[in-house]
Motif scaffolding. Sequence first.
Motif, PDB file in Angstrom:
ATOM      1  N   ILE A  60       0.199  -1.626  -0.361  1.00 48.77           N
ATOM      2  CA  ILE A  60      -0.112   0.105   0.026  1.00 48.77           C
ATOM      3  C   ILE A  60       0.953   1.223  -0.182  1.00 48.77           C
ATOM      4  O   ILE A  60       0.543   2.241  -0.518  1.00 48.77           O
ATOM      5  N   LEU A  61       2.107   1.035   0.283  1.00 48.64           N
ATOM      6  CA  LEU A  61       3.157   2.070   1.151  1.00 48.64           C
ATOM      7  C   LEU A  61       3.009   2.461  -0.154  1.00 48.64           C
ATOM      8  O   LEU A  61       3.540   3.699  -1.207  1.00 48.64           O
ATOM      9  N   LYS A  62       4.457   1.485  -1.276  1.00 44.42           N
ATOM     10  CA  LYS A  62       4.206   1.418  -2.362  1.00 44.42           C
ATOM     11  C   LYS A  62       4.313   2.341  -3.270  1.00 44.42           C
ATOM     12  O   LYS A  62       4.402   2.914  -4.410  1.00 44.42           O
ATOM     13  N   LYS A  63       2.668   1.773  -3.281  1.00 44.55           N
ATOM     14  CA  LYS A  63       1.947   2.859  -4.461  1.00 44.55           C
ATOM     15  C   LYS A  63       1.374   3.565  -4.296  1.00 44.55           C
ATOM     16  O   LYS A  63       0.408   4.820  -4.779  1.00 44.55           O
ATOM     17  N   ASN A  64       1.965   4.058  -3.163  1.00 41.24           N
ATOM     18  CA  ASN A  64       1.203   5.751  -1.982  1.00 41.24           C
ATOM     19  C   ASN A  64      -0.242   6.054  -2.667  1.00 41.24           C
ATOM     20  O   ASN A  64      -0.592   7.064  -2.569  1.00 41.24           O
ATOM     21  N   TYR A  65      -0.932   4.863  -2.122  1.00 36.68           N
ATOM     22  CA  TYR A  65      -1.893   5.134  -1.594  1.00 36.68           C
ATOM     23  C   TYR A  65      -2.546   6.072  -0.597  1.00 36.68           C
ATOM     24  O   TYR A  65      -3.829   6.682  -0.974  1.00 36.68           O
ATOM     25  N   ILE A  66      -2.408   6.047  -0.376  1.00 38.71           N
ATOM     26  CA  ILE A  66      -2.134   7.561   0.858  1.00 38.71           C
ATOM     27  C   ILE A  66      -1.142   8.091   1.003  1.00 38.71           C
ATOM     28  O   ILE A  66      -0.302   8.190   0.937  1.00 38.71           O
ATOM     29  N   ASN A  82      12.602  12.421   2.455  1.00 42.81           N
ATOM     30  CA  ASN A  82      12.720  11.507   1.606  1.00 42.81           C
ATOM     31  C   ASN A  82      13.642   9.932   1.864  1.00 42.81           C
ATOM     32  O   ASN A  82      13.551   8.920   1.507  1.00 42.81           O
ATOM     33  N   ASP A  83      14.120   9.584   3.007  1.00 40.59           N
ATOM     34  CA  ASP A  83      14.864   8.272   4.270  1.00 40.59           C
ATOM     35  C   ASP A  83      13.384   7.462   3.709  1.00 40.59           C
ATOM     36  O   ASP A  83      13.690   7.092   4.051  1.00 40.59           O
ATOM     37  N   TYR A  84      12.337   8.245   4.606  1.00 36.31           N
ATOM     38  CA  TYR A  84      11.079   7.003   4.403  1.00 36.31           C
ATOM     39  C   TYR A  84      11.118   6.514   3.319  1.00 36.31           C
ATOM     40  O   TYR A  84      10.825   5.102   3.532  1.00 36.31           O
ATOM     41  N   ILE A  85      10.326   7.472   2.187  1.00 39.75           N
ATOM     42  CA  ILE A  85       9.670   7.181   0.914  1.00 39.75           C
ATOM     43  C   ILE A  85      11.207   6.649   0.319  1.00 39.75           C
ATOM     44  O   ILE A  85      10.750   5.221  -0.248  1.00 39.75           O
ATOM     45  N   HIS A  86      12.682   6.761   0.254  1.00 45.49           N
ATOM     46  CA  HIS A  86      13.665   5.801  -0.404  1.00 45.49           C
ATOM     47  C   HIS A  86      13.439   4.009   0.521  1.00 45.49           C
ATOM     48  O   HIS A  86      13.813   2.946  -0.040  1.00 45.49           O
ATOM     49  N   ALA A  87      13.706   4.188   1.799  1.00 48.37           N
ATOM     50  CA  ALA A  87      13.210   3.474   2.337  1.00 48.37           C
ATOM     51  C   ALA A  87      11.950   2.235   2.084  1.00 48.37           C
ATOM     52  O   ALA A  87      12.224   0.868   1.980  1.00 48.37           O
ATOM     53  N   ILE A  88      10.762   3.109   1.362  1.00 48.81           N
ATOM     54  CA  ILE A  88       9.510   1.926   1.395  1.00 48.81           C
ATOM     55  C   ILE A  88      10.018   1.832  -0.615  1.00 48.81           C
ATOM     56  O   ILE A  88       9.516   0.473  -0.590  1.00 48.81           O
ATOM     57  N   GLN A  89      10.608   2.525  -0.849  1.00 48.50           N
ATOM     58  CA  GLN A  89      10.672   2.075  -2.492  1.00 48.50           C
ATOM     59  C   GLN A  89      11.581   0.766  -2.382  1.00 48.50           C
ATOM     60  O   GLN A  89      11.903   0.058  -3.391  1.00 48.50           O
ATOM     61  N   LYS A  90      12.523   0.814  -1.031  1.00 46.54           N
ATOM     62  CA  LYS A  90      14.054  -0.197  -1.557  1.00 46.54           C
ATOM     63  C   LYS A  90      13.861  -2.044  -0.903  1.00 46.54           C
ATOM     64  O   LYS A  90      14.493  -2.742  -0.904  1.00 46.54           O
ATOM     65  N   ILE A  91      13.081  -1.493   0.254  1.00 45.51           N
ATOM     66  CA  ILE A  91      12.925  -3.192   0.868  1.00 45.51           C
ATOM     67  C   ILE A  91      11.623  -3.576  -0.005  1.00 45.51           C
ATOM     68  O   ILE A  91      10.619  -2.754  -0.820  1.00 45.51           O
ATOM     69  N   GLY A  92      12.265  -4.493  -0.188  1.00 44.84           N
ATOM     70  CA  GLY A  92      11.299  -5.480  -1.028  1.00 44.84           C
ATOM     71  C   GLY A  92       9.843  -6.190  -0.677  1.00 44.84           C
ATOM     72  O   GLY A  92       9.903  -6.212   0.695  1.00 44.84           O
ATOM     73  N   PHE A  93       8.879  -6.303  -1.990  1.00 47.80           N
ATOM     74  CA  PHE A  93       7.515  -6.120  -1.057  1.00 47.80           C
ATOM     75  C   PHE A  93       7.222  -7.583  -1.976  1.00 47.80           C
ATOM     76  O   PHE A  93       6.948  -6.919  -3.780  1.00 47.80           O
ATOM     77  N   ILE A 118      17.908   0.351   6.361  1.00 45.46           N
ATOM     78  CA  ILE A 118      17.059   0.696   5.269  1.00 45.46           C
ATOM     79  C   ILE A 118      15.800   0.670   6.654  1.00 45.46           C
ATOM     80  O   ILE A 118      14.864   1.948   6.794  1.00 45.46           O
ATOM     81  N   VAL A 119      16.308  -0.463   7.048  1.00 44.72           N
ATOM     82  CA  VAL A 119      14.659  -0.701   7.704  1.00 44.72           C
ATOM     83  C   VAL A 119      14.721   0.353   8.963  1.00 44.72           C
ATOM     84  O   VAL A 119      13.302   1.037   9.580  1.00 44.72           O
ATOM     85  N   LYS A 120      15.621   0.068   9.824  1.00 42.55           N
ATOM     86  CA  LYS A 120      15.649   1.692  10.622  1.00 42.55           C
ATOM     87  C   LYS A 120      14.959   2.872  10.853  1.00 42.55           C
ATOM     88  O   LYS A 120      14.309   3.193  11.554  1.00 42.55           O
ATOM     89  N   VAL A 121      14.596   3.291   9.656  1.00 45.47           N
ATOM     90  CA  VAL A 121      13.968   4.566   9.277  1.00 45.47           C
ATOM     91  C   VAL A 121      12.741   4.883   9.786  1.00 45.47           C
ATOM     92  O   VAL A 121      12.242   5.565   9.971  1.00 45.47           O
ATOM     93  N   LEU A 122      12.053   3.134   9.083  1.00 45.73           N
ATOM     94  CA  LEU A 122      10.676   2.899   9.180  1.00 45.73           C
ATOM     95  C   LEU A 122      10.288   2.705  10.582  1.00 45.73           C
ATOM     96  O   LEU A 122       9.694   2.469  11.503  1.00 45.73           O
ATOM     97  N   GLN A 123      11.423   2.603  11.535  1.00 44.55           N
ATOM     98  CA  GLN A 123      10.971   2.720  13.065  1.00 44.55           C
ATOM     99  C   GLN A 123      11.112   3.849  13.790  1.00 44.55           C
ATOM    100  O   GLN A 123      11.236   3.498  15.169  1.00 44.55           O
TER     101      GLN A 123
END
Length: 460
Positions: A264-270, A278-289, A407-412
Amino acid sequence: MLILDILSLIKSYKNFMLNDSDTNLPILIIGAGIAGIACAQKLQENGEKVVILEARSRIGGRIESKKIDSDFFDLGASWIHGIDHNPIWEITQKNHIETTIFNYDHSTYFHENGQLFSDKEVQEFEFYIDKIENLLSQTRQLSAFDAIQEIIASLHYSGNIFSEIYLKKLLLSFFERMANDPFATNLDLLSAHYKKYEGYFQGNEVIFPKGYAQVVESISKTIEIKFNVDVKRIKDENNHIKIVDFDNKIYLASRVIVTVPLGILKKNYIEFSPPLPNDYIHAIQKIGFGSFNKVFFELEQPLPFRLESSFENISDFYWNDGDCFNILDLSEIYQKPMYLMLFGGEQSDFIDNSTDSEVSDFIFSRLQKQFDRIPNKPKKMIVTRWGADPYSYGSFSFPSLNHSDDIVKVLQKSLRQRIFFAGEHCSLKYAGTVHGAYLSGYETAQMILKEISSTGRSKT
């Protein structure tokens, strides 16, 4: 004019009251999956007012149990991956939820001509699998595909049991299959260091004869959940968080925890206002899903080749047109010929965009090439399509090529101590698992409680 003046005064008074009492607003959690529920439970136990906003009409998120006749099918998560010190196992014990051991670490293998591997062939094949995985820890390659190809090319083969060309082909396709399951991706998109991020506990793996949903139901009984609330915007205003759904209904909060799937975050649904850094956007895009789908099917009679293999093993691997497939035998659990196939990566993408009939043809046409006496179609079939689900757009996260703890720590981290993220994709050690999601929600609640305690703000 008098009426307009009165309305203006009322509006000003409401704004004043909002500014004066923003700490009395509830904490809102977006998503009633296990991360959101775990977070809500911990906050509520400590006296905080919490409400969950859930887009679906049910709880659980990617935990979904479906009852058909007298049978239960877990369409999403199925396993507790290791029961030793696993918090999900502790919940099952506390709530007397029935489980059954379902380890499938031992498998049987079939050649492309349908012939069963001999004991010596199994021993040699698994020897090279272990050897390749051990050498992966030393590779400098980013891609698991590049690393495994390099290792396979460098190994010395005796040629006494398999021909070298054939064995190399089997090994590469087996590791491609491993990228599909359990990592929900293709080998060329998977980090070469995936073993660092496997995220399982020790001990037996167990499943739920009456559905995994019992776990989320048991810990959500006292939590207020608003269903069919599809959030489209999160706005951080001066002293509160404003959440707007797709019906333009507004919810105000002192804090918000976003536990929606990474898809959902990767799709920019919200939409976030102000926009995410930018570091949050980068983390969302770089973590595989990735997309990961299940196909359950029931037959009139057991699969003939299962009668040739050991019933101690419930996992069978077979090769067809260069691809490796895996079937799990659920017959003992359902007391009838029931089987499960798991698909990730490109094969899962195919299922996301195909009809049940097309999926059935895909599976059974290949089985018929491989084995004798295979029916044309199953008696019953259940197919999931998580990649096409508008509330998830996939199944779970995986370590992509440039994956790192940083990368993961950014979202924490919280945004201004008011916007938080939680979910399996936010877990350093247990990404892609239910226990990872649960622990992420729990730990996020602890972070919020610590912040509330340090600021000395009163509880609601």
